[in-house]
Write a protein that holds these residues in place. Structure first.
Motif, PDB file in Angstrom:
ATOM      1  N   LEU A 129      32.653 -22.674 -12.790  1.00 35.84           N
ATOM      2  CA  LEU A 129      32.050 -22.629 -15.453  1.00 35.84           C
ATOM      3  C   LEU A 129      31.320 -23.096 -15.271  1.00 35.84           C
ATOM      4  CD1 LEU A 129      35.607 -24.361 -15.981  1.00 35.84           C
ATOM      5  CD2 LEU A 129      34.936 -21.695 -15.831  1.00 35.84           C
ATOM      6  N   ILE A 130      29.991 -24.242 -14.516  1.00 39.62           N
ATOM      7  CA  ILE A 130      28.862 -24.800 -14.798  1.00 39.62           C
ATOM      8  C   ILE A 130      27.923 -22.903 -14.885  1.00 39.62           C
ATOM      9  CG2 ILE A 130      26.529 -26.102 -14.081  1.00 39.62           C
ATOM     10  CD1 ILE A 130      29.134 -28.340 -12.866  1.00 39.62           C
ATOM     11  N   GLU A 131      28.208 -23.100 -13.709  1.00 42.86           N
ATOM     12  CA  GLU A 131      27.009 -21.352 -13.178  1.00 42.86           C
ATOM     13  C   GLU A 131      27.595 -20.497 -15.198  1.00 42.86           C
ATOM     14  OE1 GLU A 131      26.898 -18.226 -10.472  1.00 42.86           O
ATOM     15  OE2 GLU A 131      28.043 -19.665  -9.488  1.00 42.86           O
ATOM     16  N   GLU A 132      28.523 -20.406 -16.297  1.00 44.71           N
ATOM     17  CA  GLU A 132      28.925 -19.673 -16.267  1.00 44.71           C
ATOM     18  C   GLU A 132      28.286 -19.500 -17.488  1.00 44.71           C
ATOM     19  OE1 GLU A 132      32.835 -17.852 -17.511  1.00 44.71           O
ATOM     20  OE2 GLU A 132      33.169 -18.508 -15.907  1.00 44.71           O
ATOM     21  N   TRP A 133      27.961 -21.679 -17.831  1.00 44.13           N
ATOM     22  CA  TRP A 133      27.308 -21.935 -19.371  1.00 44.13           C
ATOM     23  C   TRP A 133      25.020 -22.252 -18.738  1.00 44.13           C
ATOM     24  CZ3 TRP A 133      26.199 -26.609 -20.078  1.00 44.13           C
ATOM     25  CH2 TRP A 133      26.871 -27.691 -19.908  1.00 44.13           C
ATOM     26  N   LEU A 134      25.193 -22.754 -17.791  1.00 43.91           N
ATOM     27  CA  LEU A 134      24.064 -23.411 -17.317  1.00 43.91           C
ATOM     28  C   LEU A 134      23.020 -23.079 -16.299  1.00 43.91           C
ATOM     29  CD1 LEU A 134      22.141 -25.390 -18.260  1.00 43.91           C
ATOM     30  CD2 LEU A 134      24.243 -27.326 -16.605  1.00 43.91           C
ATOM     31  N   MET A 135      23.595 -22.808 -15.038  1.00 41.40           N
ATOM     32  CA  MET A 135      22.694 -22.084 -14.804  1.00 41.40           C
ATOM     33  C   MET A 135      23.498 -22.296 -12.552  1.00 41.40           C
ATOM     34  SD  MET A 135      19.029 -24.619 -14.073  1.00 41.40           S
ATOM     35  CE  MET A 135      19.338 -25.019 -15.830  1.00 41.40           C
ATOM     36  N   LYS A 136      22.957 -21.557 -11.844  1.00 42.84           N
ATOM     37  CA  LYS A 136      23.470 -22.032 -10.488  1.00 42.84           C
ATOM     38  C   LYS A 136      23.618 -23.130 -10.165  1.00 42.84           C
ATOM     39  CE  LYS A 136      23.419 -17.256  -8.722  1.00 42.84           C
ATOM     40  NZ  LYS A 136      22.198 -16.234 -10.249  1.00 42.84           N
ATOM     41  N   ASN A 137      24.243 -23.677  -9.160  1.00 44.49           N
ATOM     42  CA  ASN A 137      24.788 -25.032  -9.127  1.00 44.49           C
ATOM     43  C   ASN A 137      25.208 -25.542  -7.587  1.00 44.49           C
ATOM     44  OD1 ASN A 137      28.210 -26.119  -9.939  1.00 44.49           O
ATOM     45  ND2 ASN A 137      27.027 -24.290 -10.921  1.00 44.49           N
ATOM     46  N   ASP A 138      25.346 -26.232  -7.253  1.00 44.15           N
ATOM     47  CA  ASP A 138      26.043 -26.938  -6.129  1.00 44.15           C
ATOM     48  C   ASP A 138      26.755 -28.349  -6.275  1.00 44.15           C
ATOM     49  OD1 ASP A 138      23.984 -28.517  -6.103  1.00 44.15           O
ATOM     50  OD2 ASP A 138      23.608 -27.730  -3.648  1.00 44.15           O
ATOM     51  N   PHE A 139      26.823 -28.397  -7.612  1.00 42.90           N
ATOM     52  CA  PHE A 139      27.729 -30.139  -7.954  1.00 42.90           C
ATOM     53  C   PHE A 139      28.716 -30.131  -7.434  1.00 42.90           C
ATOM     54  CE2 PHE A 139      30.473 -32.350 -11.603  1.00 42.90           C
ATOM     55  CZ  PHE A 139      29.596 -32.963 -11.525  1.00 42.90           C
ATOM     56  N   LYS A 140      29.290 -31.693  -7.189  1.00 45.26           N
ATOM     57  CA  LYS A 140      30.318 -31.881  -7.090  1.00 45.26           C
ATOM     58  C   LYS A 140      30.719 -33.107  -7.893  1.00 45.26           C
ATOM     59  CE  LYS A 140      30.600 -30.752  -1.909  1.00 45.26           C
ATOM     60  NZ  LYS A 140      29.657 -30.434  -2.044  1.00 45.26           N
TER      61      LYS A 140
ATOM     62  N   ASP B 145      15.978 -18.038 -12.462  1.00 46.52           N
ATOM     63  CA  ASP B 145      15.029 -17.346 -12.579  1.00 46.52           C
ATOM     64  C   ASP B 145      13.212 -18.410 -12.199  1.00 46.52           C
ATOM     65  OD1 ASP B 145      17.067 -15.766 -12.152  1.00 46.52           O
ATOM     66  OD2 ASP B 145      16.288 -14.263 -14.324  1.00 46.52           O
ATOM     67  N   TRP B 146      14.072 -19.385 -13.614  1.00 43.53           N
ATOM     68  CA  TRP B 146      12.217 -19.344 -13.023  1.00 43.53           C
ATOM     69  C   TRP B 146      12.257 -20.720 -12.865  1.00 43.53           C
ATOM     70  CZ3 TRP B 146      13.541 -24.477 -14.121  1.00 43.53           C
ATOM     71  CH2 TRP B 146      15.037 -24.769 -15.042  1.00 43.53           C
ATOM     72  N   GLY B 147      13.396 -21.169 -12.181  1.00 44.31           N
ATOM     73  CA  GLY B 147      13.515 -22.927 -11.210  1.00 44.31           C
ATOM     74  C   GLY B 147      14.412 -22.855 -10.871  1.00 44.31           C
ATOM     75  N   ALA B 148      14.199 -24.462 -10.284  1.00 42.50           N
ATOM     76  CA  ALA B 148      15.330 -24.966 -10.111  1.00 42.50           C
ATOM     77  C   ALA B 148      14.883 -26.516 -10.188  1.00 42.50           C
ATOM     78  CB  ALA B 148      15.286 -25.499  -8.278  1.00 42.50           C
ATOM     79  N   VAL B 149      16.204 -27.603 -10.423  1.00 39.04           N
ATOM     80  CA  VAL B 149      16.382 -29.015 -11.577  1.00 39.04           C
ATOM     81  C   VAL B 149      17.265 -29.800 -10.219  1.00 39.04           C
ATOM     82  CG1 VAL B 149      17.344 -30.517 -12.979  1.00 39.04           C
ATOM     83  CG2 VAL B 149      16.460 -27.587 -13.640  1.00 39.04           C
ATOM     84  N   ASP B 150      16.852 -30.466  -9.728  1.00 36.62           N
ATOM     85  CA  ASP B 150      17.597 -31.767  -9.002  1.00 36.62           C
ATOM     86  C   ASP B 150      17.922 -32.835  -9.247  1.00 36.62           C
ATOM     87  OD1 ASP B 150      15.526 -30.458  -6.111  1.00 36.62           O
ATOM     88  OD2 ASP B 150      14.048 -30.760  -7.070  1.00 36.62           O
ATOM     89  N   CYS B 151      18.682 -33.029  -9.242  1.00 36.81           N
ATOM     90  CA  CYS B 151      19.802 -33.434  -9.859  1.00 36.81           C
ATOM     91  C   CYS B 151      20.434 -34.876  -9.105  1.00 36.81           C
ATOM     92  CB  CYS B 151      20.730 -32.999 -11.239  1.00 36.81           C
ATOM     93  SG  CYS B 151      20.075 -31.437 -11.875  1.00 36.81           S
ATOM     94  N   GLN B 152      21.002 -35.975  -9.684  1.00 37.04           N
ATOM     95  CA  GLN B 152      21.887 -36.122  -8.422  1.00 37.04           C
ATOM     96  C   GLN B 152      22.892 -37.351  -9.883  1.00 37.04           C
ATOM     97  OE1 GLN B 152      20.342 -39.899  -7.046  1.00 37.04           O
ATOM     98  NE2 GLN B 152      21.488 -39.220  -4.661  1.00 37.04           N
ATOM     99  N   VAL B 153      24.149 -37.040  -8.761  1.00 35.10           N
ATOM    100  CA  VAL B 153      24.928 -38.003 -10.533  1.00 35.10           C
ATOM    101  C   VAL B 153      24.888 -39.380  -9.968  1.00 35.10           C
ATOM    102  CG1 VAL B 153      27.434 -38.495 -10.065  1.00 35.10           C
ATOM    103  CG2 VAL B 153      27.197 -35.758 -10.019  1.00 35.10           C
ATOM    104  N   GLN B 154      24.821 -39.717 -11.801  1.00 39.25           N
ATOM    105  CA  GLN B 154      24.625 -40.961 -11.923  1.00 39.25           C
ATOM    106  C   GLN B 154      26.235 -42.343 -12.161  1.00 39.25           C
ATOM    107  OE1 GLN B 154      21.085 -42.588 -12.033  1.00 39.25           O
ATOM    108  NE2 GLN B 154      21.386 -41.485 -10.449  1.00 39.25           N
ATOM    109  N   ALA B 155      26.696 -41.743 -13.453  1.00 37.84           N
ATOM    110  CA  ALA B 155      27.913 -41.819 -13.225  1.00 37.84           C
ATOM    111  C   ALA B 155      28.738 -41.382 -13.806  1.00 37.84           C
ATOM    112  CB  ALA B 155      27.875 -43.240 -14.743  1.00 37.84           C
ATOM    113  N   ILE B 156      30.426 -41.594 -13.387  1.00 36.73           N
ATOM    114  CA  ILE B 156      31.421 -40.663 -13.820  1.00 36.73           C
ATOM    115  C   ILE B 156      32.842 -41.273 -14.451  1.00 36.73           C
ATOM    116  CG2 ILE B 156      32.111 -40.008 -11.447  1.00 36.73           C
ATOM    117  CD1 ILE B 156      32.087 -37.005 -11.919  1.00 36.73           C
TER     118      ILE B 156
END
Length: 136
Positions: free
Chosen positions: A33-44, A56-67
């Motif tokens: 679902l994230i891919e449909e509105w934001l970007m391709k991802n490997d979120f957990k 297409d323009w590149g990538a964003v590096d992320c890390q989950v902080q709080a959930i």
């Protein structure tokens, strides 16, 4: 003359969305679902999980902080010298959910990134609402 501006700015988008928090939460945390509105991802949805958002323009590096399921999601958002944090807050209302997104960490010399984020998040929110209208 040198200015030592340490002004840190945030982009905030807040909308009332006519769906329960649980439904919006799925769109914020399920990779397909994230891919449909934001970007391709490997979120957990796991604190400490590192993931990337790819476009297409590149990538964003992320890390989950709080959930906190159906309430709060926070992750770092690092790209092109920008070190920021994106925080989603879901608040139930009579009409559905108040969804608030804050991306904080824009330095005063990152005007282009700041303006880009202001524009980009409006578009992402529009796509998110389309996804929500389509999924059960």
């Amino acid at each position: 003359m040198t200015t030592t501006s340490t002004e840190i700015r945030s982009v905030v988008v807040e909308r009332e969305i006519p769906y329960p928090p649980e439904k919006i939460w799925r769109a914020l945390t399920q990779p397909q679902l994230i891919e449909e509105w934001l970007m391709k991802n490997d979120f957990k949805p796991v604190v400490g999980h590192g993931f990337s958002l790819r476009a297409d323009w590149g990538a964003v590096d992320c890390q989950v902080q709080a959930i906190e399921p159906n309430k709060t999601l926070s992750y770092t958002w690092a790209a092109y010298g920008l070190e920021s944090v994106v925080t989603w807050t879901l608040t139930p209302t009579d009409a559905g959910t108040r969804l608030r997104m804050e991306q904080s960490g824009f330095r005063s010399d990152q005007q282009q990134a700041f303006q880009g984020a202001k524009h980009g998040w409006q578009q992402f929110f529009g796509k998110l609402e389309q996804v929500l209208a389509r999924v059960d």
